[in-house]
Enzyme design. Structure first.
Site, mmCIF file in Angstrom:
data_model
loop_
_atom_site.group_PDB
_atom_site.id
_atom_site.type_symbol
_atom_site.label_atom_id
_atom_site.label_comp_id
_atom_site.label_asym_id
_atom_site.label_seq_id
_atom_site.Cartn_x
_atom_site.Cartn_y
_atom_site.Cartn_z
ATOM 1 N N SER A 216 0.838 -1.197 0.000
ATOM 2 C CA SER A 216 0.000 0.000 0.000
ATOM 3 C C SER A 216 0.877 1.253 0.000
ATOM 4 C CB SER A 216 -0.962 -0.045 1.190
ATOM 5 O OG SER A 216 -1.947 0.964 1.078
ATOM 6 N N ASP A 319 -9.921 -3.632 -5.745
ATOM 7 C CA ASP A 319 -9.165 -2.491 -5.221
ATOM 8 C C ASP A 319 -9.269 -1.359 -6.238
ATOM 9 O OD1 ASP A 319 -7.410 -0.679 -4.138
ATOM 10 O OD2 ASP A 319 -5.650 -1.980 -4.253
ATOM 11 N N HIS A 349 -7.970 -4.739 -1.279
ATOM 12 C CA HIS A 349 -6.752 -4.003 -0.947
ATOM 13 C C HIS A 349 -6.116 -4.568 0.328
ATOM 14 C CE1 HIS A 349 -4.088 -0.535 -1.224
ATOM 15 N NE2 HIS A 349 -4.257 -0.328 0.069
#
Length: 387
Positions: A216, A319, A349
């Site tokens: 991320s 995502d 995600h």
């Protein structure tokens, strides 16, 4: 579609994360005190896993601080494959200490950067600890998990500078180890670990096979460091970044992609939350979704993409940030960089790094897939990407 358990947990996660983002935003508006450069690297609500310098389940861990002027910290994960059997005694340290005057097996070094939208997460969190243990064992590498400073207490470029500081610290450690013989009387490290040889890295680390891995927001930091490593070239010796892994990177831009429109309200992290996180991370006068830290394809970013190291990108079907990560990978391939994409169906995600999802089949398969690709480059070793 994700299973029912994932969907239900996503609701809880988004509620908790939105509350955190709103609280932090409100504190920025009401707190007029100047921000501290020391910063914070974790949040009180996050569950922390204690380090254990003795081998447990195949991995030993230790925490060190490398900067007396900030909260920047490291957690080192050493797999027991680095040590010849039987395992040596723990001496007076209470954990593994490499015996002096003996050949030690060298392992590649992976710098790992956790996710959390730059505002949360920790290198010591339960989820990150489990993920790093898994990667250390599967890839047979020393993982150095970086506890970078969080926003809004530390704005951009604080987290990026922390990553660069660790990369340079790794080079310094390698040079210190080469110039200084480590014996049984050596200190483990000084008060902040900045000026002494770190024993595990000195004995077992091979910085010429360095991999960057970010999840991320951590992927944004990893990609920044890959660029800096290219620019530094031989100045970073003996550290050589041979590959990077970008897992569901926290990329965004002012012109929305198809996934950013279709999946704007996606699971775990939606577009509104992402924008709020970037607003907390970037200084007010720099806020722009095409900021180089946010958009990897912003015009004028240096160095040219053709000089970037091999880059594996992991994306998830549900995502909203997936398309921009795929576009970046496509641009790398256009200039002959090895840049494959692993795309996971029904995934969300951070599906491979969040604590509640780490035991799912998808998370395990993803770690194994990443391992197969990473081993291709750490087995070669010593390759240098510069211009």
């Amino acid at each position: 579609m994700p299973n029912l358990v994932v969907q239900l947990y996503s609701v809880f996660f988004k509620y908790q994360q939105k509350h955190l983002l709103q609280t932090l935003s409100q504190s920025c508006l009401t707190d007029q005190k100047p921000s501290s450069s020391f910063g914070v690297s974790s949040r009180p609500h996050e569950s922390i896993a204690a380090s254990n310098p003795s081998f447990t389940d195949g991995v030993a861990t230790k925490d060190i601080h490398v900067d007396p002027f900030s909260s920047l910290s490291l957690r080192i994960f050493l797999p027991d494959t680095a040590v010849t059997s039987p395992l040596p005694s723990t001496h007076d340290y209470g954990g593994y200490l490499p015996p002096p005057g003996k050949f030690h097996r060298k392992l590649p070094v992976m710098l790992q950067f956790h996710g959390g939208g730059f505002v949360s997460g920790s290198n010591e969190s339960v989820g990150n600890d489990l993920f790093c243990r898994r990667i250390a064992k599967l890839c047979d590498v020393i993982v150095v998990a970086v506890g970078y400073r969080l926003a809004p207490e530390t704005k951009y470029p604080g987290a990026f500078e922390d990553g660069l500081k660790v990369l340079n610290w790794l080079a310094k450690q390698a040079n210190l180890a080469a110039c200084r013989r480590l014996d049984s009387q050596s200190h483990i490290f000084d008060s902040f670990g900045a000026s002494m040889v770190e024993p595990w890295l000195a004995a077992h680390g091979d910085p010429s096979r360095c991999v960057l891995l970010g999840a991320s927001s951590g992927a944004n930091i990893a990609d920044y460091l890959a660029r800096k490593a290219v620019e530094a070239g031989k100045l970073l010796d003996p550290v050589k970044v041979v590959a990077q892994v970008l897992m569901f990177p926290f990329f965004i831009g002012s012109t929305p992609t198809h996934s950013e429109i279709k999946l704007a309200n996606s699971y775990f992290y939606d577009k509104a939350m992402c924008k709020l996180a970037w607003n907390l991370f970037l200084p007010q006068e720099q806020f722009n979704l095409d900021h180089p830290a946010a958009n990897p394809l912003t015009a004028g970013r240096q160095p040219p993409l053709k000089y970037m190291p091999p880059t594996l990108t992991v994306v998830a079907e549900h995502d909203f940030m997936r398309d921009r990560a795929i576009f970046y990978s496509e641009e790398l391939r256009k200039v002959n960089v090895d840049a494959p994409v692993l795309d996971y169906k029904d995934a969300v995600h951070e599906f491979a790094t969040l604590d509640v999802l780490l035991q799912t089949p998808q998370a395990r398969v993803c770690a194994e897939d990443v391992t197969i690709w990473v081993k291709k480059y750490i087995s070669l070793g010593g390759h240098e990407f510069s211009y």
